[in-house]
Design an enzyme around this catalytic site. Sequence first.
Site, PDB file in Angstrom:
ATOM      1  N   MET A   1       0.829  -1.189   0.012  1.00 38.28           N
ATOM      2  CA  MET A   1      -0.050  -0.050   0.011  1.00 38.28           C
ATOM      3  C   MET A   1       0.929   1.381  -0.019  1.00 38.28           C
ATOM      4  SD  MET A   1      -3.407  -0.402   0.009  1.00 38.28           S
ATOM      5  CE  MET A   1      -4.128   0.718   1.247  1.00 38.28           C
ATOM      6  N   ARG A  21      11.615   0.056   6.605  1.00 38.84           N
ATOM      7  CA  ARG A  21      12.560  -0.593   7.546  1.00 38.84           C
ATOM      8  C   ARG A  21      13.520  -1.304   7.003  1.00 38.84           C
ATOM      9  NH1 ARG A  21       9.936  -2.497  12.453  1.00 38.84           N
ATOM     10  NH2 ARG A  21       7.888  -1.284  11.980  1.00 38.84           N
ATOM     11  N   SER A 115      -9.149   4.406   1.470  1.00 35.90           N
ATOM     12  CA  SER A 115      -9.812   3.050   1.039  1.00 35.90           C
ATOM     13  C   SER A 115      -9.619   2.855  -0.657  1.00 35.90           C
ATOM     14  CB  SER A 115     -11.233   3.218   1.372  1.00 35.90           C
ATOM     15  OG  SER A 115     -11.992   2.081   0.811  1.00 35.90           O
ATOM     16  N   GLY A 117      -7.911  -0.360  -1.422  1.00 33.68           N
ATOM     17  CA  GLY A 117      -7.018  -1.849  -1.525  1.00 33.68           C
ATOM     18  C   GLY A 117      -5.765  -1.059  -2.269  1.00 33.68           C
ATOM     19  N   LYS A 169     -13.694   6.187   8.155  1.00 31.87           N
ATOM     20  CA  LYS A 169     -12.883   4.938   7.404  1.00 31.87           C
ATOM     21  C   LYS A 169     -13.480   3.580   8.134  1.00 31.87           C
ATOM     22  CE  LYS A 169     -10.784   2.448   4.593  1.00 31.87           C
ATOM     23  NZ  LYS A 169     -10.021   1.303   5.336  1.00 31.87           N
ATOM     24  N   HIS A 172     -17.072   3.076   7.096  1.00 30.84           N
ATOM     25  CA  HIS A 172     -16.822   2.622   5.853  1.00 30.84           C
ATOM     26  C   HIS A 172     -16.691   1.045   5.690  1.00 30.84           C
ATOM     27  CE1 HIS A 172     -14.278   0.934   2.535  1.00 30.84           C
ATOM     28  NE2 HIS A 172     -14.715   2.006   1.604  1.00 30.84           N
ATOM     29  N   ASN A 173     -15.848   0.652   6.450  1.00 32.82           N
ATOM     30  CA  ASN A 173     -15.167  -0.937   6.575  1.00 32.82           C
ATOM     31  C   ASN A 173     -16.427  -1.560   7.369  1.00 32.82           C
ATOM     32  OD1 ASN A 173     -12.966   0.019   5.635  1.00 32.82           O
ATOM     33  ND2 ASN A 173     -11.657  -1.120   6.937  1.00 32.82           N
ATOM     34  N   GLU A 176     -18.601  -2.178   4.424  1.00 40.23           N
ATOM     35  CA  GLU A 176     -18.076  -2.959   3.561  1.00 40.23           C
ATOM     36  C   GLU A 176     -18.269  -4.569   4.205  1.00 40.23           C
ATOM     37  OE1 GLU A 176     -13.748  -2.105   2.830  1.00 40.23           O
ATOM     38  OE2 GLU A 176     -13.206  -3.936   3.667  1.00 40.23           O
ATOM     39  N   TYR A 177     -18.159  -4.739   5.488  1.00 36.21           N
ATOM     40  CA  TYR A 177     -18.353  -6.145   5.863  1.00 36.21           C
ATOM     41  C   TYR A 177     -19.802  -6.386   5.610  1.00 36.21           C
ATOM     42  CZ  TYR A 177     -14.081  -6.395   8.986  1.00 36.21           C
ATOM     43  OH  TYR A 177     -12.924  -6.783   9.451  1.00 36.21           O
ATOM     44  N   LYS A 247      -9.002  -7.684   9.949  1.00 38.72           N
ATOM     45  CA  LYS A 247      -8.367  -7.031  10.553  1.00 38.72           C
ATOM     46  C   LYS A 247      -8.432  -6.232  11.796  1.00 38.72           C
ATOM     47  CE  LYS A 247      -4.757  -6.763   6.622  1.00 38.72           C
ATOM     48  NZ  LYS A 247      -5.591  -6.447   5.719  1.00 38.72           N
ATOM     49  N   ARG A 430     -38.877  -4.061  33.752  1.00 38.58           N
ATOM     50  CA  ARG A 430     -37.637  -3.312  34.415  1.00 38.58           C
ATOM     51  C   ARG A 430     -38.677  -2.727  35.720  1.00 38.58           C
ATOM     52  NH1 ARG A 430     -36.067   1.097  32.049  1.00 38.58           N
ATOM     53  NH2 ARG A 430     -34.040   1.120  33.153  1.00 38.58           N
TER      54      ARG A 430
HETATM   55  C1  6PG Z   1     -10.150  -0.496   2.167  1.00 39.84           C
HETATM   56  C2  6PG Z   1     -10.272  -1.765   2.793  1.00 39.84           C
HETATM   57  C3  6PG Z   1      -9.022  -1.988   3.489  1.00 39.84           C
HETATM   58  C4  6PG Z   1      -8.894  -3.562   3.941  1.00 39.84           C
HETATM   59  C5  6PG Z   1      -9.415  -3.762   4.960  1.00 39.84           C
HETATM   60  C6  6PG Z   1      -9.827  -5.263   4.823  1.00 39.84           C
HETATM   61  O1  6PG Z   1     -11.239   0.572   2.251  1.00 39.84           O
HETATM   62  O2  6PG Z   1      -9.313  -0.185   1.254  1.00 39.84           O
HETATM   63  O3  6PG Z   1     -11.244  -1.724   3.938  1.00 39.84           O
HETATM   64  O4  6PG Z   1      -8.784  -0.920   4.278  1.00 39.84           O
HETATM   65  O5  6PG Z   1      -9.132  -4.133   2.825  1.00 39.84           O
HETATM   66  O6  6PG Z   1      -8.612  -3.679   6.008  1.00 39.84           O
HETATM   67  O7  6PG Z   1     -10.294  -5.466   6.390  1.00 39.84           O
HETATM   68  P1  6PG Z   1     -10.381  -6.878   6.884  1.00 39.84           P
HETATM   69  O8  6PG Z   1      -8.988  -7.389   6.914  1.00 39.84           O
HETATM   70  O9  6PG Z   1     -10.986  -6.727   8.265  1.00 39.84           O
HETATM   71  O10 6PG Z   1     -11.233  -7.525   6.013  1.00 39.84           O
END
Ligand code: 6PG
Length: 456
Positions: A1, A21, A115, A117, A169, A172-173, A176-177, A247, A430
Amino acid sequence: MGSALALNIAEKGFPIAVWNRKPGVTRAFHDEAGELAERVIPTETHEELVAAIAKPRAIILMVPAGEPVDEQIAKLRPLLDEDDVIIDAGNANFHDTDRRVRALDDVGFLGIGVSGGEAGARHGPAIMGGGEKALWDRVSPILEAIAAKFEGEPCAAWMGREGAGHFVKAVHNGIEYADMQMIAEVYGVMRDGLGLKAEAIGETFARFNEGALQSYLIEISSIVASAADTHTGQPMIDLILDKAGQKGTGRWTAIEAQHLAAPIPAIEAAVVARNLSSRVAQRRAGEDMFGAAPMEIPADKVSDEMLERALIAGKVLCYAQGFDMIAAASEQFGWTLPLPEIAKVWREGCIIRSAMLDDMAAALAEDEDRNLMLAPVFARHLREGHVALRELVAIGARYGHPMPALSSGLSYFDTMRTARGTANMIQAQRDYFGEHGFERTDGIEDSHGPWHGHGV
Ligand code: 6PG
């Protein structure tokens, strides 16, 4: 990346010093940069890197989230001046970004969500910026130049102070999920219910990609379903273990949603589904004991149109939940997150880019406080789609096809159109056991039931 982003920056005409590194990696990167190499300065130490950058400096970190970011900041900090800026472009937890923005008083710090990839980083990602606005304004010409463009408009914008960029972000993820999970659930119906071969499934997704579902994720679902394994010639998808990695960003979103009391059930269901997918041995033992759940579905019970409409409805619902969560965070963190701008930034470059996002940007510009479900264009999708979604979820239940994201999307939809729900029962319970009190519907001023004083 990191190397993809560096090449993108160089290609847009900006000179860039790079460091890794492992010096060998930096040298190889420079050697392979082709005609862009003349704009790339390879460096081997932090000192060399800092010395190679014109003042005021901007340094982009592209390292794994967590400690590696703090490590790099600690190494760079003593070498930098007050008006330099460190930009964390990784998938940081926004709480870490909040902390870093506050802790770093001797150097500027921005947390940006990137975002798209590796291909996005190289050719145009979507960029969600967070931190001090003046710092963003200083570096935004570079970030806008490298960002994806939607009809000429850069998909890069400042989201707000502190960790706002990384928060957006993360959501966003989360979306995405949920989007990926819903697609996987429909894939399961085609594979296990209808007995379709991978190639036919790929063709169906390709057809879906010509309509309202047009999106990067549907497009790649078609591609991956149609691809053949180079070793065996069999469909690649059939040879991949059904164990999803993650991740952590989706999980962070689900956790944060609970803190914010922001309901994102489809996203949470998608995180749960990934966790369950990793219980391979337990699932195998379960199948041995009870028999496999997904059964064949009579072909006349499911049509392509039903699957497509159900997915459209599901997709609208998962975006509605994501934007609702962003609105909740905006209020609770005092960030004033620009909802229409967020939808605009997501129109190109990012993983959840889809044809619907332009309409979402317009709907949010009309009324930021309205749940996207209620915007006329999406209400129409839901009116047309919820019947299909309901039928599909019912078929899933009847024939043993797990649909955690689609079914929780449907429950969300039904809950959100039920003016009189059932929480009065929760309140009564309750009050019975804890004298917690309730609001009455008839205006009488008494917040306890006749059982008052009789609870355990
Ligand atoms: C993006 C993706 C990117 C990555 C995720 C995958 O927007 O480019 O979201 O950040 O593909 O980290 O996440 P997982 O490994 O949790 O599926």
